[in-house]
Enzyme design. Structure first.
Site, mmCIF file in Angstrom:
data_model
loop_
_atom_site.group_PDB
_atom_site.id
_atom_site.type_symbol
_atom_site.label_atom_id
_atom_site.label_comp_id
_atom_site.label_asym_id
_atom_site.label_seq_id
_atom_site.Cartn_x
_atom_site.Cartn_y
_atom_site.Cartn_z
ATOM 1 N N ARG A 5 0.837 -1.206 0.000
ATOM 2 C CA ARG A 5 0.000 0.000 0.000
ATOM 3 C C ARG A 5 0.875 1.260 0.000
ATOM 4 O O ARG A 5 0.528 2.262 -0.623
ATOM 5 C CB ARG A 5 -0.974 -0.022 1.187
ATOM 6 N N LYS A 25 -2.962 6.381 1.146
ATOM 7 C CA LYS A 25 -2.783 6.808 2.543
ATOM 8 C C LYS A 25 -1.849 8.025 2.573
ATOM 9 O O LYS A 25 -0.698 7.955 3.028
ATOM 10 C CB LYS A 25 -2.238 5.642 3.389
ATOM 11 N N GLU A 57 -16.532 5.870 4.238
ATOM 12 C CA GLU A 57 -15.817 5.282 5.384
ATOM 13 C C GLU A 57 -15.720 6.306 6.511
ATOM 14 O O GLU A 57 -16.072 7.468 6.340
ATOM 15 C CB GLU A 57 -14.426 4.812 4.977
HETATM 16 N N1 PLP Z 1 -9.542 4.182 6.370
HETATM 17 C C1 PLP Z 1 -8.769 5.187 6.814
HETATM 18 C C2 PLP Z 1 -9.126 6.568 6.395
HETATM 19 C C3 PLP Z 1 -7.678 4.930 7.641
HETATM 20 O O1 PLP Z 1 -6.917 5.928 8.089
HETATM 21 C C4 PLP Z 1 -7.392 3.604 8.004
HETATM 22 C C5 PLP Z 1 -6.238 3.295 8.829
HETATM 23 O O2 PLP Z 1 -5.215 2.886 8.365
HETATM 24 C C6 PLP Z 1 -8.224 2.584 7.532
HETATM 25 C C7 PLP Z 1 -9.291 2.906 6.723
HETATM 26 C C8 PLP Z 1 -7.986 1.162 7.913
HETATM 27 O O3 PLP Z 1 -6.932 0.577 7.188
HETATM 28 P P1 PLP Z 1 -6.086 -0.596 7.822
HETATM 29 O O4 PLP Z 1 -7.029 -1.635 8.222
HETATM 30 O O5 PLP Z 1 -5.191 -1.036 6.731
HETATM 31 O O6 PLP Z 1 -5.354 -0.014 8.973
HETATM 32 C C1 COI Z 2 -4.280 3.192 11.325
HETATM 33 O O1 COI Z 2 -5.288 2.603 11.707
HETATM 34 O O2 COI Z 2 -3.191 2.606 11.239
HETATM 35 C C2 COI Z 2 -4.297 4.601 10.947
HETATM 36 O O3 COI Z 2 -3.373 5.052 10.319
HETATM 37 C C3 COI Z 2 -5.431 5.438 11.363
HETATM 38 C C4 COI Z 2 -5.010 6.742 11.923
HETATM 39 C C5 COI Z 2 -6.185 7.623 12.000
HETATM 40 C C6 COI Z 2 -4.374 6.581 13.263
#
Ligand code: PLP
Ligand code: COI
Length: 345
Positions: free
Chosen positions: A80, A184, A220
């Site tokens: 990612r 991200k 989301e």
């Molecule tokens: N959506 C957003 C906006 C986020 O900041 C995060 C955190 O990383 C997620 C979703 C969840 O992604 P992940 O499960 O890969 O941490």
């Molecule tokens: C995560 O879940 O890893 C994120 O980056 C979310 C953030 C808002 C702390």
């Protein structure tokens, strides 16, 4: 072991022993350096300060019931970050370098890795920023890749799976149509700071964003993906402006393993009335049950157009609990890791 209150860590940056850092210049990455100095010196013209030439990742390491240390799916985070860095037209570390630096960071900070049984973990924060001096709006040619970590408890600061509330953000978007929501990028989070402050000021734990083009479908939460349970079905939005969550992807597999149907599709706002359980899911929030979602025309207004409730205010609903138990079991080594998700150190 460090002397910390392992069951009350909250989600915050703590000083640990060391971080790992590598620089990209003239087409190559420097040998990663482990340093106890968390301060870096950069030229004030560095792109990161002006044009947000920056992206980051979030992963977690766990100390298992068997004493082993596991990092959950860091290869997915590496890919990612390549996607986010690619959008910024900036060099990103190879999967090998990314994972190697995460492992080195965790190993250097083992005394801060929470013991098993406290519901806490070690949050890993890989960061990629453009550092060469520039004035024009350009992609960075010189890049810094750093991996830091911090022991953390729950994202909300509340115990375990305590449900929270959310409000729909109709007058603020985190992503534009055809924008950067699926990457991200640091800039996405800057966009969300003001509406988050408004939502928190009103007492809501989370902010739910809609698709920015039509404002009719759920995208989301600002910190996490949206997942709902309807009978034996797991429903999660399919949208170009949503971050592809590694937690959500994993939970979809867990749901399938439980014999549930998984629907990844457009989710209309009014469908909220039909869901039995709603959760935020992500690395930081894990699974956070949402008890109530208010729909307001404007975050600043008093008016609530419609309110949706799910389950009880103080207890996690059963299917969400079951999904949580399985994923945390895999991370803690108490459930079989049938999909080979954990990197065992
Ligand atoms: N959506 C957003 C906006 C986020 O900041 C995060 C955190 O990383 C997620 C979703 C969840 O992604 P992940 O499960 O890969 O941490
Ligand atoms: C995560 O879940 O890893 C994120 O980056 C979310 C953030 C808002 C702390």
């Amino acid at each position: 072991m460090a002397e910390l209150d392992w069951s009350n860590l909250a989600f915050k940056a703590r000083q640990t022993n060391a971080m790992v850092i590598s620089y990209f210049k003239d087409g190559q990455w420097s040998e990663p350096e482990l340093t106890s100095d968390f301060s870096i010196t950069l030229n004030c013209f560095a792109g990161v300060f002006h044009y947000a030439n920056a992206c980051f990742e979030g992963a977690k390491a766990f100390r298992g019931a068997d004493g082993k240390v596991r990092i959950f799916r860091p290869d997915e985070n590496a890919r990612r970050m390549q996607s986010s860095g690619g959008y910024l037209d900036m060099a990103a570390p190879s999967e090998e370098l990314f994972v190697k630096m995460c492992v080195e960071c965790v190993n250097a900070n083992l005394e801060y890795l929470p013991p098993y049984g406290y519901g806490s973990s070690m949050y890993i924060r890989p960061l990629l920023i453009g550092v060469n001096p520039q004035l024009g709006v350009n992609s960075s040619k010189e890049v810094l890749f750093a991996v830091m970590c911090s022991p953390v408890g729950t994202y909300s600061g509340k115990a375990g799976l305590t449900p929270t509330t959310a409000v729909i953000s109709r007058n603020y978007d985190r992503a534009a149509p055809n924008g950067t929501g699926r990457f991200k990028l640091a800039g996405n989070y800057a966009t969300s700071l003001h509406p988050y402050n408004l939502a928190h000021g009103l007492g809501y734990g989370e902010l739910l964003y809609l698709d920015p083009a039509t404002k009719t479908k759920i995208d989301e939460f600002g910190s996490s993906n949206f997942l709902a349970i309807k009978g034996n079905t797991y429903v999660t939005p399919l949208s170009d402006s949503v971050l592809p969550s590694i937690t959500n992807k994993s939970l979809q597999q867990v749901a399938k393993d439980f014999g549930m149907t998984v629907e990844k599709r457009a989710v209309k706002v009014e469908e909220l009335a039909e869901f039995d359980e709603v959760n935020a899911c992500g690395t930081a929030v894990v699974i956070t049950p949402i008890h109530k979602i208010d729909d307001k025309p404007q975050l600043e207004s008093e008016t609530v157009t419609r309110s949706y409730t799910f389950g009880q205010a103080d207890v996690c609903s059963p299917v969400s609990q079951k999904l949580y138990d399985r994923i945390r079991g895999i991370q803690n080594g108490t459930e079989e890791d049938t999909h080979n998700w954990c990197l065992v150190l």
